[in-house]
Scaffold this motif. Sequence first.
Motif, PDB file in Angstrom:
ATOM      1  N   GLN A 136       0.614  -1.151   0.016  1.00 23.82           N
ATOM      2  CA  GLN A 136       0.102   0.011  -0.250  1.00 23.82           C
ATOM      3  C   GLN A 136       0.792   1.244  -0.094  1.00 23.82           C
ATOM      4  N   LEU A 137       2.031   1.134   0.507  1.00 22.41           N
ATOM      5  CA  LEU A 137       2.909   2.434   0.858  1.00 22.41           C
ATOM      6  C   LEU A 137       4.433   1.977   0.150  1.00 22.41           C
ATOM      7  N   LEU A 138       4.913   2.946  -0.727  1.00 23.97           N
ATOM      8  CA  LEU A 138       6.268   2.826  -1.196  1.00 23.97           C
ATOM      9  C   LEU A 138       6.958   3.857  -1.049  1.00 23.97           C
ATOM     10  N   VAL A 139       7.852   4.236  -0.105  1.00 21.26           N
ATOM     11  CA  VAL A 139       8.532   5.478  -0.246  1.00 21.26           C
ATOM     12  C   VAL A 139       9.981   5.342  -0.545  1.00 21.26           C
ATOM     13  N   LEU A 140      10.496   5.935  -1.780  1.00 23.35           N
ATOM     14  CA  LEU A 140      11.807   5.803  -2.275  1.00 23.35           C
ATOM     15  C   LEU A 140      12.611   7.107  -2.500  1.00 23.35           C
ATOM     16  N   ASN A 141      12.065   8.149  -1.951  1.00 21.82           N
ATOM     17  CA  ASN A 141      12.792   9.305  -2.398  1.00 21.82           C
ATOM     18  C   ASN A 141      14.194   9.460  -1.881  1.00 21.82           C
ATOM     19  N   ASP A 142      14.823  10.190  -2.863  1.00 18.14           N
ATOM     20  CA  ASP A 142      16.335  10.233  -2.599  1.00 18.14           C
ATOM     21  C   ASP A 142      17.225   9.037  -2.619  1.00 18.14           C
ATOM     22  N   ASN A 143      17.047   8.268  -3.602  1.00 20.81           N
ATOM     23  CA  ASN A 143      17.984   7.039  -3.930  1.00 20.81           C
ATOM     24  C   ASN A 143      18.526   7.259  -5.389  1.00 20.81           C
ATOM     25  N   ASP A 144      19.207   6.132  -6.127  1.00 22.55           N
ATOM     26  CA  ASP A 144      19.837   6.081  -7.306  1.00 22.55           C
ATOM     27  C   ASP A 144      18.838   5.584  -8.296  1.00 22.55           C
ATOM     28  N   ILE A 145      17.497   5.288  -8.006  1.00 21.95           N
ATOM     29  CA  ILE A 145      16.806   4.619  -8.681  1.00 21.95           C
ATOM     30  C   ILE A 145      16.500   4.859 -10.229  1.00 21.95           C
ATOM     31  N   GLU A 146      16.879   4.057 -11.161  1.00 20.42           N
ATOM     32  CA  GLU A 146      16.857   4.144 -12.714  1.00 20.42           C
ATOM     33  C   GLU A 146      15.757   3.558 -13.144  1.00 20.42           C
ATOM     34  N   ILE A 147      15.296   2.471 -12.702  1.00 21.08           N
ATOM     35  CA  ILE A 147      14.137   1.686 -13.022  1.00 21.08           C
ATOM     36  C   ILE A 147      13.133   1.569 -11.935  1.00 21.08           C
ATOM     37  N   SER A 148      11.936   1.871 -12.383  1.00 24.70           N
ATOM     38  CA  SER A 148      10.865   1.733 -11.252  1.00 24.70           C
ATOM     39  C   SER A 148       9.549   1.135 -12.026  1.00 24.70           C
ATOM     40  N   ASP A 149       9.043   0.003 -11.235  1.00 19.62           N
ATOM     41  CA  ASP A 149       7.788  -0.637 -11.915  1.00 19.62           C
ATOM     42  C   ASP A 149       7.040  -1.026 -10.718  1.00 19.62           C
ATOM     43  N   VAL A 150       5.740  -0.319 -10.708  1.00 20.82           N
ATOM     44  CA  VAL A 150       4.789  -0.747  -9.789  1.00 20.82           C
ATOM     45  C   VAL A 150       3.681  -1.122 -10.112  1.00 20.82           C
ATOM     46  N   SER A 151       3.721  -1.749 -11.386  1.00 22.58           N
ATOM     47  CA  SER A 151       2.548  -2.332 -12.313  1.00 22.58           C
ATOM     48  C   SER A 151       1.746  -3.449 -11.368  1.00 22.58           C
ATOM     49  N   MET A 152       2.673  -4.181 -10.640  1.00 21.94           N
ATOM     50  CA  MET A 152       1.906  -5.474 -10.110  1.00 21.94           C
ATOM     51  C   MET A 152       1.635  -5.023  -8.507  1.00 21.94           C
ATOM     52  N   ASN A 153       1.607  -3.774  -8.399  1.00 26.94           N
ATOM     53  CA  ASN A 153       0.992  -3.458  -6.887  1.00 26.94           C
ATOM     54  C   ASN A 153      -0.381  -2.608  -7.077  1.00 26.94           C
ATOM     55  N   PRO A 154      -1.474  -3.216  -7.078  1.00 27.21           N
ATOM     56  CA  PRO A 154      -2.654  -2.813  -7.508  1.00 27.21           C
ATOM     57  C   PRO A 154      -3.046  -1.897  -6.125  1.00 27.21           C
ATOM     58  N   ALA A 155      -2.917  -2.351  -5.007  1.00 29.42           N
ATOM     59  CA  ALA A 155      -3.162  -1.629  -3.745  1.00 29.42           C
ATOM     60  C   ALA A 155      -2.212  -0.618  -3.382  1.00 29.42           C
ATOM     61  N   LEU A 156      -1.323  -0.013  -4.166  1.00 27.53           N
ATOM     62  CA  LEU A 156      -0.401   1.141  -3.975  1.00 27.53           C
ATOM     63  C   LEU A 156      -1.176   2.405  -3.806  1.00 27.53           C
TER      64      LEU A 156
END
Length: 218
Positions: free
Chosen positions: A158-178
């Motif tokens: 339900q919650l994903l907090v990733l501010n201030d990282n080095d993320i180049e790839i982000s995929d939340v398509s499999m998280n319908p409750a987010l």
Amino acid sequence: MKKVFYIGLLCLPMIFSCSSDDSPAPPIIIDDGPGFEVTTAIVDPVFEQALVDLDLDDKVDGTVVTSKILGIRDLILDDLGLTDLRGIEDFNDLETLSVNENALVRLDLSDNTKLKFIYADNNALTFINVQDLAILEKISALGNVLASMDTSSNPALQLLVLNDNDIEISDVSMNPALTTFAIEDNPVSCIRVSAAQLADIPQNWTKDAGDTYSEDCN
């Protein structure tokens, strides 16, 4: 007479021994005391000292008795200087883990199948493994150096907090409750989402102004 006397004495042990040959052998007793207890290796002495402080261990010696950590649901280890959390895999009943403000580089929680809440802000994390945590609801890991975050096997997230990282790839398509998602201050430019998510981006999703949501980020 003296010779006979001495011979008789020498024969006494033999006679005694012979008389006991038919007696049952004494039982073999196996000691299964503390020395035979199942233990979990704890690599980081800071981690183990925290367990001692929580009365889950008695001394810092590189191991903890596994039975002592079963049944623990909440583990709050913020701002202790932790560098290694190996051994956490045997906390089988863990539901909440908080390790904010430490110096952790890797965090493998894939064996902690009862986890619901993970708080790991402001470490030095390059890797977090949350594979197959089917009931995981919240991950907060801002202020690390993560290049990616695989949440494809966390359908209850339900919650994903990733501010201030080095993320180049982000995929939340499999998280319908987010419903809460934050990914500002990362080099990612495209965030992969499902068709249903794209049609109705939740209000509590935040990203950098130049980033886009798409079903296909190739």
